[in-house]
Design a protein around this motif. Structure first.
Motif, PDB file in Angstrom:
ATOM      1  N   PHE A   1     -50.526 -20.299  53.015  1.00 54.51           N
ATOM      2  CA  PHE A   1     -50.380 -21.589  53.691  1.00 54.51           C
ATOM      3  C   PHE A   1     -49.570 -22.565  52.845  1.00 54.51           C
ATOM      4  O   PHE A   1     -48.823 -23.392  53.390  1.00 54.51           O
ATOM      5  CB  PHE A   1     -51.759 -22.181  53.998  1.00 54.51           C
ATOM      6  CG  PHE A   1     -52.330 -21.725  55.311  1.00 54.51           C
ATOM      7  CD1 PHE A   1     -52.423 -22.578  56.385  1.00 54.51           C
ATOM      8  CD2 PHE A   1     -52.767 -20.418  55.473  1.00 54.51           C
ATOM      9  CE1 PHE A   1     -52.943 -22.164  57.601  1.00 54.51           C
ATOM     10  CE2 PHE A   1     -53.287 -19.977  56.670  1.00 54.51           C
ATOM     11  CZ  PHE A   1     -53.388 -20.848  57.749  1.00 54.51           C
ATOM     12  N   ALA A   2     -49.726 -22.508  51.517  1.00 51.18           N
ATOM     13  CA  ALA A   2     -48.943 -23.384  50.637  1.00 51.18           C
ATOM     14  C   ALA A   2     -47.455 -23.057  50.746  1.00 51.18           C
ATOM     15  O   ALA A   2     -46.610 -23.952  50.868  1.00 51.18           O
ATOM     16  CB  ALA A   2     -49.419 -23.240  49.197  1.00 51.18           C
TER      17      ALA A   2
ATOM     18  N   ARG B   1     -45.990 -21.493  53.237  1.00 55.14           N
ATOM     19  CA  ARG B   1     -45.568 -21.826  54.598  1.00 55.14           C
ATOM     20  C   ARG B   1     -45.299 -23.317  54.734  1.00 55.14           C
ATOM     21  O   ARG B   1     -44.300 -23.736  55.328  1.00 55.14           O
ATOM     22  CB  ARG B   1     -46.659 -21.391  55.579  1.00 55.14           C
ATOM     23  CG  ARG B   1     -46.334 -21.696  57.032  1.00 55.14           C
ATOM     24  CD  ARG B   1     -47.456 -21.189  57.929  1.00 55.14           C
ATOM     25  NE  ARG B   1     -47.224 -21.537  59.312  1.00 55.14           N
ATOM     26  CZ  ARG B   1     -47.574 -22.686  59.871  1.00 55.14           C
ATOM     27  NH1 ARG B   1     -48.170 -23.626  59.124  1.00 55.14           N
ATOM     28  NH2 ARG B   1     -47.331 -22.930  61.144  1.00 55.14           N
ATOM     29  N   GLY B   2     -46.207 -24.133  54.173  1.00 62.21           N
ATOM     30  CA  GLY B   2     -46.015 -25.582  54.238  1.00 62.21           C
ATOM     31  C   GLY B   2     -44.773 -26.026  53.495  1.00 62.21           C
ATOM     32  O   GLY B   2     -44.036 -26.906  53.955  1.00 62.21           O
TER      33      GLY B   2
ATOM     34  N   SER C   1     -46.331 -31.371  50.782  1.00 59.35           N
ATOM     35  CA  SER C   1     -46.415 -30.387  51.867  1.00 59.35           C
ATOM     36  C   SER C   1     -47.114 -29.125  51.415  1.00 59.35           C
ATOM     37  O   SER C   1     -47.958 -28.585  52.140  1.00 59.35           O
ATOM     38  CB  SER C   1     -45.011 -30.058  52.379  1.00 59.35           C
ATOM     39  OG  SER C   1     -44.262 -29.345  51.401  1.00 59.35           O
ATOM     40  N   TYR C   2     -46.794 -28.609  50.239  1.00 62.23           N
ATOM     41  CA  TYR C   2     -47.473 -27.376  49.827  1.00 62.23           C
ATOM     42  C   TYR C   2     -48.895 -27.646  49.356  1.00 62.23           C
ATOM     43  O   TYR C   2     -49.764 -26.769  49.425  1.00 62.23           O
ATOM     44  CB  TYR C   2     -46.660 -26.577  48.800  1.00 62.23           C
ATOM     45  CG  TYR C   2     -46.460 -27.172  47.437  1.00 62.23           C
ATOM     46  CD1 TYR C   2     -47.500 -27.256  46.529  1.00 62.23           C
ATOM     47  CD2 TYR C   2     -45.196 -27.605  47.021  1.00 62.23           C
ATOM     48  CE1 TYR C   2     -47.315 -27.772  45.264  1.00 62.23           C
ATOM     49  CE2 TYR C   2     -44.989 -28.124  45.750  1.00 62.23           C
ATOM     50  CZ  TYR C   2     -46.055 -28.201  44.872  1.00 62.23           C
ATOM     51  OH  TYR C   2     -45.875 -28.713  43.616  1.00 62.23           O
TER      52      TYR C   2
ATOM     53  N   ARG D   1     -50.848 -29.883  50.893  1.00 60.37           N
ATOM     54  CA  ARG D   1     -51.571 -29.930  52.167  1.00 60.37           C
ATOM     55  C   ARG D   1     -51.728 -28.526  52.748  1.00 60.37           C
ATOM     56  O   ARG D   1     -52.763 -28.189  53.317  1.00 60.37           O
ATOM     57  CB  ARG D   1     -50.835 -30.837  53.157  1.00 60.37           C
ATOM     58  CG  ARG D   1     -50.910 -32.317  52.830  1.00 60.37           C
ATOM     59  CD  ARG D   1     -50.379 -33.150  53.970  1.00 60.37           C
ATOM     60  NE  ARG D   1     -48.957 -32.888  54.205  1.00 60.37           N
ATOM     61  CZ  ARG D   1     -47.966 -33.518  53.584  1.00 60.37           C
ATOM     62  NH1 ARG D   1     -48.239 -34.449  52.678  1.00 60.37           N
ATOM     63  NH2 ARG D   1     -46.712 -33.230  53.855  1.00 60.37           N
ATOM     64  N   GLY D   2     -50.691 -27.697  52.609  1.00 56.16           N
ATOM     65  CA  GLY D   2     -50.773 -26.323  53.082  1.00 56.16           C
ATOM     66  C   GLY D   2     -51.845 -25.541  52.346  1.00 56.16           C
ATOM     67  O   GLY D   2     -52.597 -24.772  52.951  1.00 56.16           O
TER      68      GLY D   2
ATOM     69  N   LYS E   1     -55.204 -26.555  53.624  1.00 57.62           N
ATOM     70  CA  LYS E   1     -55.463 -25.959  54.942  1.00 57.62           C
ATOM     71  C   LYS E   1     -55.837 -24.481  54.802  1.00 57.62           C
ATOM     72  O   LYS E   1     -56.763 -24.002  55.462  1.00 57.62           O
ATOM     73  CB  LYS E   1     -54.231 -26.098  55.833  1.00 57.62           C
ATOM     74  CG  LYS E   1     -53.969 -27.514  56.320  1.00 57.62           C
ATOM     75  CD  LYS E   1     -52.733 -27.554  57.214  1.00 57.62           C
ATOM     76  CE  LYS E   1     -52.451 -28.981  57.684  1.00 57.62           C
ATOM     77  NZ  LYS E   1     -51.226 -29.041  58.521  1.00 57.62           N
TER      78      LYS E   1
END
Length: 502
Positions: free
Chosen positions: A46-47, A49-50, A179-180, A182-183, A186
């Protein structure tokens, strides 16, 4: 009324058991040990991807700013000007003037103003996707604002005290870094949600106390947990088998205690055949059946072990038997003579013969309920002191219940943190319906009584429709390879393994 009260109390007790916080915490920690890798993978995925989603779609925003002092003929403060500014801007007059001044049809960006409290200072900001356009727009606003504001607040003078010049995007690194992060949050959150679902739905049995409260069977003891060490090369030295001299002494002692209880019950009832079964695959019944057979044989008994799990014959794997032998199916189909199929294993004392399962063939399982199987068991009873049958799990297949018609007794294997109580009840019920004598259960892989010693590279198969072969083990045939546990006092042993003083 009393009956309803009792029902209500029972239901309340069940609810309290369901919300046992301590038990849930322990389950959560155990689940975390098993699924930590999944949470880590989801966090990293997810990191990444973000990061890529933001870095590829991010549009830079450039902010040109100027701090000015405001002087108005009407005495309006900078705060008043900041409040009036949105009105002037939204009226469209300033926007039209600035756009015309720049030779455009509309302002290429957004304009805002903020006043410093208690001063006559006003900060005007212009945001645009192009740094030069943002700067040019700011200059046009500074030039035309006094002219437009004159119709509202009177003659106004703006004195530029500081400005940024042509701006650069200073937020890009911050936005992408966020962004990463927050990823990652998540991903971790998603992973912990999966963990919570796993813990709440996988309500497996983790203590003999649970079994005591839920099933009416004798506790035949616990077999300690042995830490698994996966090795590329399977040899005798990493086999969980009593013929292995490096076997954990705690494990040997646990098998000895189980043997005593089993043989006591068998001899009191004059039984000569016993089946070893479980609820589902992976509970270690085959390993237990092999080691129980070896332990009993070492008491001077003649034991015959039969691999009746013809869908998944595993006894050969536990014994690391590399040669191919005719299996039970071949004997029942009269393709091989019984004496040719029985393989003798050196145990040091007594006698152990094994009738392996042969090749896995589901069609052969139909032979388990025939008169041929009944006659085979009857014949073997005459040749041995005890017959041990390793059967398929009774909770998912009917094989054990079918064989139970010809077998005297059964021992049920329940593995720690592997089986749900409902599965255990269903497996036991299928045996009870057959009328077989249930000696009791043994709690295998008990985490509360870990065996000390080196770990072993063993494992169990999983799957319900076509559960695959359990991991193969290494064993080499050695005469006199088994050693009795501990430094026993001088004397002889009776049939239960107890010391008789001289």
């Amino acid at each position: 009324m009393e009956e309803y009260k009792e029902v209500f109390e029972n239901e309340s007790r069940r609810e309290l058991e369901k919300i046992d916080i301590t038990s849930l915490f322990v389950d959560f920690c155990q689940g975390l040990r098993k699924l930590w890798w999944l949470i880590l993978v989801l966090t990293v995925v997810f990191a990444i991807r973000g990061y890529f989603a933001t870095s590829t779609s991010y549009v830079s925003q450039y902010v040109a700013e100027a701090t000015v002092s405001v002087t108005s003929s009407t005495g309006s403060s900078a705060e008043d000007m900041a409040q009036i500014f949105p009105y002037i801007l939204s009226s469209g007059v300033l926007a039209d003037v600035v756009a015309e001044d720049m030779g455009l049809t509309q302002i290429p960006g957004t304009v805002s103003a903020v006043a410093d409290e208690g001063t006559n200072l006003l900060t005007i900001s212009v945001t645009s996707s192009d740094p030069q356009v943002a700067y040019n727009t700011l200059q046009s606003v500074l030039k035309n604002y006094p002219e437009v504001a004159e119709f509202v607040v009177g003659k106004t003078k703006l004195t530029v005290l500081d400005e940024t010049g042509i701006p650069s995007d200073t937020r890009r690194e911050e936005v992408i870094r966020g962004s990463y992060k927050r990823g990652a949050l998540k991903g971790a959150g998603f992973g912990f949600a999966i963990l919570a679902f796993y813990v709440l739905t996988r309500r497996t049995v983790k203590s003999k106390k649970e079994l005591k409260n839920q099933i009416n069977l004798m506790d035949c003891g616990s077999i300690p947990y042995i830490q698994v060490k996966k090795r590329k090369k399977k040899t005798f030295n990493n086999s969980l088998c009593l013929l292995n001299e490096r076997i954990s002494q705690g494990y040997v002692e646990a098998i000895r205690k189980l043997r005593i209880k089993v043989m006591k019950d068998m001899e009191e009832n004059q039984f000569k055949s016993i089946m070893i079964t479980s609820s589902i695959p992976g509970e270690g019944k085959t390993t237990l059946a092999v080691n129980l057979a070896i332990s009993i044989a070492n008491q001077g008994k003649k034991v015959i072990l039969i691999d009746c799990d013809m869908r998944n014959p595993s006894v050969a794997g536990v014994m690391n038997e590399q040669e191919t032998h005719p299996g039970l199916g071949a004997v029942l189909k009269k393709e091989t003579a019984l004496n040719d199929a029985l393989i003798r294993v050196e145990t040091g004392k007594g006698s152990l013969e094994i009738l392996y399962g042969g090749n896995n063939d589901e069609k052969n399982t139909k032979l388990l309920g025939t008169k041929r199987m009944e006659a085979l068991i009857h014949t073997l009873k005459k040749q041995a002191d005890l017959i041990i049958l390793d059967t398929a799990p009774s909770g998912i297949l009917a094989d054990a219940a079918v064989l139970a018609r010809y077998v005297d007794a059964a021992l049920y294997v329940i593995r720690y943190d592997h089986t749900k109580m409902q599965q255990i009840r269903e497996g036991i019920q299928s045996l009870v319906m057959s009328g077989i004598h249930l000696i009791g259960y043994t709690f295998n892989g008990d985490n509360q009584s870990r065996g000390r010693g080196y770990g072993y590279g063993y494992g169990y198969g999983y799957g319900y429709k076509r559960y695959s072969g359990y991991s193969r083990y290494g064993v080499k045939k050695e005469s006199d390879s088994y050693r009795h546990y501990g430094n026993a006092p001088k004397g002889t042993q009776d049939q239960y393994g107890r010391i008789i003083k001289e």
